[in-house]
Design a protein around this motif. Structure first.
Motif, short mmCIF file in Angstrom:
data_model
loop_
_atom_site.label_atom_id
_atom_site.label_comp_id
_atom_site.label_asym_id
_atom_site.label_seq_id
_atom_site.Cartn_x
_atom_site.Cartn_y
_atom_site.Cartn_z
N ALA A 129 -16.62 -4.78 1.88
CA ALA A 129 -16.11 -4.76 0.50
C ALA A 129 -15.10 -3.64 0.34
CB ALA A 129 -17.27 -4.57 -0.48
N GLY A 130 -14.17 -3.86 -0.61
CA GLY A 130 -13.16 -2.84 -0.86
C GLY A 130 -12.64 -2.93 -2.29
N VAL A 131 -12.02 -1.86 -2.72
CA VAL A 131 -11.44 -1.77 -4.06
C VAL A 131 -9.94 -1.56 -3.91
CG1 VAL A 131 -11.39 -0.43 -6.19
CG2 VAL A 131 -13.57 -0.85 -5.03
N GLU A 132 -9.18 -2.29 -4.70
CA GLU A 132 -7.72 -2.19 -4.72
C GLU A 132 -7.34 -1.58 -6.06
OE1 GLU A 132 -4.03 -5.41 -4.55
OE2 GLU A 132 -6.08 -6.09 -4.36
N TYR A 133 -6.59 -0.48 -6.04
CA TYR A 133 -6.18 0.17 -7.28
C TYR A 133 -4.66 0.28 -7.31
CZ TYR A 133 -5.94 3.28 -11.23
OH TYR A 133 -5.65 3.82 -12.46
N HIS A 134 -4.06 -0.18 -8.39
CA HIS A 134 -2.59 -0.20 -8.51
C HIS A 134 -2.07 0.98 -9.32
CE1 HIS A 134 -2.88 -4.85 -8.10
NE2 HIS A 134 -3.09 -4.22 -6.97
N ALA A 141 0.82 -1.21 0.00
CA ALA A 141 0.00 0.00 0.00
C ALA A 141 0.85 1.26 0.00
CB ALA A 141 -0.90 0.01 1.22
N VAL A 142 0.36 2.29 -0.67
CA VAL A 142 1.00 3.61 -0.63
C VAL A 142 0.87 4.18 0.78
CG1 VAL A 142 0.88 5.98 -1.49
CG2 VAL A 142 0.62 4.07 -3.07
N ALA A 143 -0.30 4.01 1.38
CA ALA A 143 -0.54 4.58 2.71
C ALA A 143 -0.85 3.48 3.72
CB ALA A 143 -1.66 5.60 2.64
N SER A 144 -2.04 2.91 3.67
CA SER A 144 -2.49 1.92 4.65
C SER A 144 -3.12 0.73 3.95
CB SER A 144 -3.52 2.56 5.58
OG SER A 144 -4.12 1.58 6.40
N GLU A 145 -2.90 -0.46 4.49
CA GLU A 145 -3.51 -1.67 3.93
C GLU A 145 -4.85 -1.98 4.57
OE1 GLU A 145 -0.71 -4.87 3.94
OE2 GLU A 145 0.56 -3.89 2.46
N GLN A 163 9.30 5.78 -6.04
CA GLN A 163 10.47 5.07 -6.50
C GLN A 163 10.20 4.26 -7.78
OE1 GLN A 163 9.57 4.88 -3.06
NE2 GLN A 163 10.92 6.62 -2.78
N GLY A 164 8.99 4.37 -8.31
CA GLY A 164 8.63 3.66 -9.52
C GLY A 164 8.20 2.22 -9.30
N LYS A 165 8.03 1.81 -8.05
CA LYS A 165 7.60 0.45 -7.74
C LYS A 165 6.08 0.38 -7.71
CE LYS A 165 11.69 -0.55 -5.04
NZ LYS A 165 12.22 -0.87 -3.73
N LEU A 166 5.55 -0.78 -8.07
CA LEU A 166 4.11 -0.99 -8.05
C LEU A 166 3.59 -0.82 -6.63
CD1 LEU A 166 1.83 -1.74 -9.99
CD2 LEU A 166 2.15 -4.11 -9.33
N ALA A 167 2.55 -0.04 -6.47
CA ALA A 167 1.96 0.23 -5.16
C ALA A 167 0.44 0.32 -5.34
CB ALA A 167 2.51 1.53 -4.58
N ALA A 168 -0.27 0.26 -4.23
CA ALA A 168 -1.73 0.25 -4.31
C ALA A 168 -2.35 1.23 -3.32
CB ALA A 168 -2.26 -1.16 -4.02
N VAL A 169 -3.55 1.67 -3.64
CA VAL A 169 -4.40 2.37 -2.69
C VAL A 169 -5.65 1.51 -2.52
CG1 VAL A 169 -3.54 4.69 -3.15
CG2 VAL A 169 -5.47 3.84 -4.45
N TYR A 170 -6.20 1.55 -1.34
CA TYR A 170 -7.37 0.75 -1.01
C TYR A 170 -8.51 1.68 -0.62
CZ TYR A 170 -3.73 -2.70 -1.05
OH TYR A 170 -2.68 -3.49 -1.44
N LEU A 171 -9.70 1.37 -1.12
CA LEU A 171 -10.84 2.27 -0.96
C LEU A 171 -12.13 1.50 -0.69
CD1 LEU A 171 -9.66 3.61 -4.24
CD2 LEU A 171 -10.08 5.32 -2.51
#
Length: 74
Positions: free
Chosen positions: A33-38, A16-20, A43-51
């Motif tokens: 329910a939740g949504v995961e967005y990549h 996660a970028v911020a919180s998992e 640093q250019g590494k794959l990261a996600a936000v959760y909503l």
């Protein structure tokens, strides 16, 4: 983007970028329910936000309102 019917039990493979556990939009705990967005972090590494699903629609609409009218800029 991935929809999880029961977010607390989901297998999250992208850090996660911020919180998992908390919604990137409202900051509240995602208990159902939740949504995961990549995307990519600084640093250019794959990261996600959760909503929350509702918060995902709010974020999406804001991105459209800001991005679409300016899509030909830069």
């Amino acid at each position: 983007m991935t929809y999880h019917r029961n977010f607390p039990d989901a297998n999250l493979y992208v850090p996660a970028v911020a919180s998992e556990t908390d919604c990137f939009e409202c900051g509240k705990y995602i208990s159902g329910a939740g949504v995961e967005y990549h995307g990519h972090d600084a640093q250019g590494k794959l990261a996600a936000v959760y909503l929350h699903p509702t918060c995902a629609t709010v974020v999406a609409q804001r991105l459209i309102c800001d991005g679409y009218p300016n899509r030909r800029e830069g």
